[in-house]
Design a protein around this motif. Structure first.
Motif, PDB file in Angstrom:
ATOM      1  N   SER A  63       2.179  -2.266  -5.610  1.00 43.02           N
ATOM      2  CA  SER A  63       3.127  -1.156  -6.701  1.00 43.02           C
ATOM      3  C   SER A  63       4.433  -0.853  -6.767  1.00 43.02           C
ATOM      4  O   SER A  63       5.089  -0.017  -7.491  1.00 43.02           O
ATOM      5  CB  SER A  63       2.155   0.234  -6.789  1.00 43.02           C
ATOM      6  OG  SER A  63       2.624   0.786  -5.456  1.00 43.02           O
ATOM      7  N   ASN A  64       4.983  -1.668  -5.886  1.00 46.10           N
ATOM      8  CA  ASN A  64       6.515  -1.712  -5.652  1.00 46.10           C
ATOM      9  C   ASN A  64       7.288  -2.179  -6.821  1.00 46.10           C
ATOM     10  O   ASN A  64       7.499  -3.240  -7.287  1.00 46.10           O
ATOM     11  CB  ASN A  64       7.039  -2.575  -4.319  1.00 46.10           C
ATOM     12  CG  ASN A  64       8.309  -2.161  -4.067  1.00 46.10           C
ATOM     13  OD1 ASN A  64       9.364  -2.129  -4.658  1.00 46.10           O
ATOM     14  ND2 ASN A  64       8.659  -1.965  -2.795  1.00 46.10           N
ATOM     15  N   LYS A  65       7.674  -1.283  -7.571  1.00 51.14           N
ATOM     16  CA  LYS A  65       8.230  -1.502  -8.867  1.00 51.14           C
ATOM     17  C   LYS A  65       9.614  -2.166  -8.665  1.00 51.14           C
ATOM     18  O   LYS A  65      10.026  -2.990  -9.538  1.00 51.14           O
ATOM     19  CB  LYS A  65       8.696   0.002  -9.806  1.00 51.14           C
ATOM     20  CG  LYS A  65       7.271   0.470 -10.271  1.00 51.14           C
ATOM     21  CD  LYS A  65       7.543   1.588 -11.033  1.00 51.14           C
ATOM     22  CE  LYS A  65       6.481   2.279 -11.741  1.00 51.14           C
ATOM     23  NZ  LYS A  65       6.585   3.404 -12.661  1.00 51.14           N
ATOM     24  N   GLU A  66      10.483  -1.799  -7.622  1.00 52.02           N
ATOM     25  CA  GLU A  66      11.555  -2.606  -7.450  1.00 52.02           C
ATOM     26  C   GLU A  66      11.390  -4.088  -7.214  1.00 52.02           C
ATOM     27  O   GLU A  66      12.155  -4.993  -7.466  1.00 52.02           O
ATOM     28  CB  GLU A  66      12.309  -1.700  -6.336  1.00 52.02           C
ATOM     29  CG  GLU A  66      12.693  -0.451  -6.385  1.00 52.02           C
ATOM     30  CD  GLU A  66      13.753  -0.035  -5.592  1.00 52.02           C
ATOM     31  OE1 GLU A  66      14.666  -0.363  -5.033  1.00 52.02           O
ATOM     32  OE2 GLU A  66      13.221   1.264  -4.805  1.00 52.02           O
ATOM     33  N   ALA A  67      10.448  -4.417  -6.309  1.00 53.40           N
ATOM     34  CA  ALA A  67      10.029  -5.656  -6.153  1.00 53.40           C
ATOM     35  C   ALA A  67       9.445  -6.435  -7.546  1.00 53.40           C
ATOM     36  O   ALA A  67       9.916  -7.527  -7.647  1.00 53.40           O
ATOM     37  CB  ALA A  67       9.041  -5.778  -4.923  1.00 53.40           C
ATOM     38  N   ALA A  84      11.959  -0.210   1.487  1.00 51.81           N
ATOM     39  CA  ALA A  84      11.867   1.073   1.827  1.00 51.81           C
ATOM     40  C   ALA A  84      12.513   2.206   0.571  1.00 51.81           C
ATOM     41  O   ALA A  84      12.513   3.348   0.739  1.00 51.81           O
ATOM     42  CB  ALA A  84      12.862   1.559   2.930  1.00 51.81           C
ATOM     43  N   HIS A  85      12.636   1.380  -0.565  1.00 46.43           N
ATOM     44  CA  HIS A  85      13.189   2.405  -1.590  1.00 46.43           C
ATOM     45  C   HIS A  85      14.422   3.067  -1.069  1.00 46.43           C
ATOM     46  O   HIS A  85      14.329   4.369  -1.244  1.00 46.43           O
ATOM     47  CB  HIS A  85      12.260   2.956  -2.097  1.00 46.43           C
ATOM     48  CG  HIS A  85      11.124   2.327  -2.490  1.00 46.43           C
ATOM     49  ND1 HIS A  85      11.060   1.563  -3.667  1.00 46.43           N
ATOM     50  CD2 HIS A  85       9.891   2.664  -2.160  1.00 46.43           C
ATOM     51  CE1 HIS A  85       9.732   0.855  -3.675  1.00 46.43           C
ATOM     52  NE2 HIS A  85       9.016   1.622  -2.879  1.00 46.43           N
ATOM     53  N   PHE A  86      15.460   2.566  -0.446  1.00 47.42           N
ATOM     54  CA  PHE A  86      16.444   3.306   0.497  1.00 47.42           C
ATOM     55  C   PHE A  86      17.763   2.495   0.112  1.00 47.42           C
ATOM     56  O   PHE A  86      17.949   1.224   0.351  1.00 47.42           O
ATOM     57  CB  PHE A  86      16.166   3.362   1.828  1.00 47.42           C
ATOM     58  CG  PHE A  86      17.307   4.006   2.651  1.00 47.42           C
ATOM     59  CD1 PHE A  86      17.182   5.318   2.631  1.00 47.42           C
ATOM     60  CD2 PHE A  86      17.763   3.137   3.605  1.00 47.42           C
ATOM     61  CE1 PHE A  86      18.391   5.824   3.652  1.00 47.42           C
ATOM     62  CE2 PHE A  86      18.769   4.019   4.579  1.00 47.42           C
ATOM     63  CZ  PHE A  86      19.205   5.078   4.201  1.00 47.42           C
ATOM     64  N   ASP A  87      18.977   3.047   0.135  1.00 45.95           N
ATOM     65  CA  ASP A  87      20.127   2.439  -0.048  1.00 45.95           C
ATOM     66  C   ASP A  87      20.720   2.727   1.297  1.00 45.95           C
ATOM     67  O   ASP A  87      20.898   3.675   2.037  1.00 45.95           O
ATOM     68  CB  ASP A  87      21.181   3.727  -0.887  1.00 45.95           C
ATOM     69  CG  ASP A  87      20.871   3.366  -2.480  1.00 45.95           C
ATOM     70  OD1 ASP A  87      20.490   2.368  -2.891  1.00 45.95           O
ATOM     71  OD2 ASP A  87      21.282   4.641  -3.189  1.00 45.95           O
ATOM     72  N   ARG A  92      12.328  -8.630   5.273  1.00 44.28           N
ATOM     73  CA  ARG A  92      13.353  -7.631   4.734  1.00 44.28           C
ATOM     74  C   ARG A  92      13.851  -8.098   3.385  1.00 44.28           C
ATOM     75  O   ARG A  92      14.278  -9.231   3.321  1.00 44.28           O
ATOM     76  CB  ARG A  92      14.631  -7.352   5.789  1.00 44.28           C
ATOM     77  CG  ARG A  92      14.457  -6.856   7.103  1.00 44.28           C
ATOM     78  CD  ARG A  92      13.853  -5.445   6.889  1.00 44.28           C
ATOM     79  NE  ARG A  92      13.334  -4.998   8.223  1.00 44.28           N
ATOM     80  CZ  ARG A  92      12.208  -4.878   8.754  1.00 44.28           C
ATOM     81  NH1 ARG A  92      11.045  -5.551   8.091  1.00 44.28           N
ATOM     82  NH2 ARG A  92      12.021  -4.454  10.049  1.00 44.28           N
ATOM     83  N   PHE A  93      13.717  -7.192   2.443  1.00 44.05           N
ATOM     84  CA  PHE A  93      13.859  -7.378   0.940  1.00 44.05           C
ATOM     85  C   PHE A  93      15.307  -6.556   0.687  1.00 44.05           C
ATOM     86  O   PHE A  93      14.733  -5.286   0.403  1.00 44.05           O
ATOM     87  CB  PHE A  93      12.722  -7.139   0.213  1.00 44.05           C
ATOM     88  CG  PHE A  93      12.153  -7.782  -1.237  1.00 44.05           C
ATOM     89  CD1 PHE A  93      13.524  -8.784  -1.413  1.00 44.05           C
ATOM     90  CD2 PHE A  93      11.401  -7.727  -1.868  1.00 44.05           C
ATOM     91  CE1 PHE A  93      13.199  -9.401  -2.821  1.00 44.05           C
ATOM     92  CE2 PHE A  93      11.051  -8.422  -3.273  1.00 44.05           C
ATOM     93  CZ  PHE A  93      12.165  -9.300  -3.627  1.00 44.05           C
TER      94      PHE A  93
END
Length: 412
Positions: free
Chosen positions: A307-311, A382-385, A404-405
């Motif tokens: 469900s990782n929308k960024e991926a 991680a949805h992290f900057d 790591r993505f």
């Protein structure tokens, strides 16, 4: 029946790609084979459809279904057919109509209607491997068989069809022509195990593969043999996309390179599940889930991955190239893959291919950035900057088969 002359005309005329207007982004969905193999039924498929459309889990606090995320295609694989009940011991009758096992699939049209009511596109399967058909010699019957098979796809209101490589009905140009003629947009999966690919000038589907949308008569094409839930299989199948990621790339809108269904949820560790998903995202491969999606506990375990929308956004983006390997090889300690994104950003996947923890330093110049550029790094997992860096970046330690993505963007 169709006369042999008509058959020859059909074979000679060809088509300029598929006239279906679909497959312009990598397809997403689920297919039955990896989880259930030949143990399928209409009841099972409708239970799958319920699971795909249920808003059981959440994303950012919002109840969300697999369909909401883009997994809109649900595919029935092999063993729907009534084996050895038809003409010449096949599973088509003398008029060429496919014979369905009515015990397990009492109503194909009812099944597709159920899927449509759940917001799904429903896919079928042909040129089957179980009780495969390779015995027909009469050109007129072969033509009738092809025509009635394509007609059955449309009459039962299927939205896609996987064309396997086991029977004798391998001419994908002819399949596309017949499916186009039905007037129903049908997504075509070329499952010829890497034997029928873009750039071929003869064979079962000649096409250049360099137009956009692609001129090939299929929407996605297998680059490999069958996948299995082992690390070696995942890494090996991933490498088979490389030959289609040149310049110009042959994996592109309308025809995507496909290293087979996902085994996410079936791997030995969550780290392998996550890396596997990221690998398919970074090369723009169709995201076709293959776990037991009716198992709510398993769905919950892998939900943060699938469900990782960024991926998923990386997978669906098109900025002129599907993504490729930048560093490493099949046996290297690590592999680095990248994909250009819209707006000048670059997605980067770093894979620990070794049996021990490892950290990795990457140079931004390897991804097309200039010396002196300040690069902002977004951690997709991680949805992290992470921050802003110049020249290079070193990851933290990654355990065996983890990854790591990142999304890299130039600070303006």
């Amino acid at each position: 029946m169709v006369k042999p002359a008509a058959l020859l005309l059909a074979l000679a005329s060809g088509v300029a790609g598929i006239d279906n207007g679909i497959g312009l982004t990598p397809p997403m969905g689920w297919r039955s084979w990896n989880a259930f193999h030949g143990d399928v039924s209409q009841q099972l498929m409708q239970t799958v459809m319920d699971a795909m459309s249920a808003k059981t889990l959440t994303v950012d606090g919002t109840p969300t279904s697999f369909v909401d995320l883009g997994y809109e295609n649900v595919g029935l694989d092999d063993n729907w057919q009534a084996c050895h009940t038809g003409y010449m011991n096949g599973f088509h009758d003398q008029s060429g109509n496919p014979l369905v096992n009515k015990t397990t699939f009492p109503s194909m049209s009812g099944m597709t209607a159920y899927g449509h009511s759940k917001g799904l596109r429903v896919g079928w399967y042909a040129n089957n491997c179980i009780c495969s058909e390779g015995m027909y010699k009469d050109p007129a019957y072969i033509a009738q068989h092809m025509q009635m098979s394509a007609k059955a796809v449309a009459d039962n209101e299927f939205d896609g069809v996987k064309l396997d490589n086991c029977g004798q009905f391998k001419n994908l140009t002819w399949w596309a022509q017949l499916l186009n003629a039905t007037g129903r947009p049908v997504m075509i999966e070329n499952c010829h195990w890497g034997q029928t690919v873009p750039g071929q000038t003869d064979g079962n589907a000649p096409c250049t593969g360099t137009t956009t949308p692609s001129d090939c008569p299929y929407n996605f094409f297998r680059t490999s043999g069958d996948i299995n839930p082992s690390w070696g299989s995942i890494v090996g199948n991933l490498q088979t996309t490389l030959k289609y990621s040149g310049n110009p790339p042959l994996s592109r809108p309308g025809t995507w390179a496909y290293p087979d269904m996902l085994e996410v949820g079936n791997m030995a560790t969550l780290e392998e599940d996550r890396t596997h998903f990221g690998a398919w995202c970074i090369v723009s491969a169709p995201l076709v889930l293959g776990h037991d999606i009716t198992n709510g506990t398993l769905n919950e375990v892998i939900w943060d991955i699938v469900s990782n929308k960024e991926a998923i956004a990386v997978n669906q983006d098109w900025a002129g190239h599907p993504g490729t390997r930048v560093m490493g090889n099949n046996t290297a300690t690590y592999q680095v893959w990248s994909k250009p994104l819209s707006g000048g950003a670059v997605a980067v996947l770093i894979i620990n291919n070794s049996g021990a923890p490892v950290s990795m330093t990457v140079q931004f110049s390897d991804f097309g950035f200039s010396a002196g550029d300040t690069i902002m790094i977004r951690d997709i997992w991680a949805h992290f900057d992470v921050g802003s860096f110049q020249g290079s970046y070193t990851t933290d330690s990654m355990v065996t088969h983890d990854s790591r993505f990142y999304k890299l963007s130039k600070q303006m």
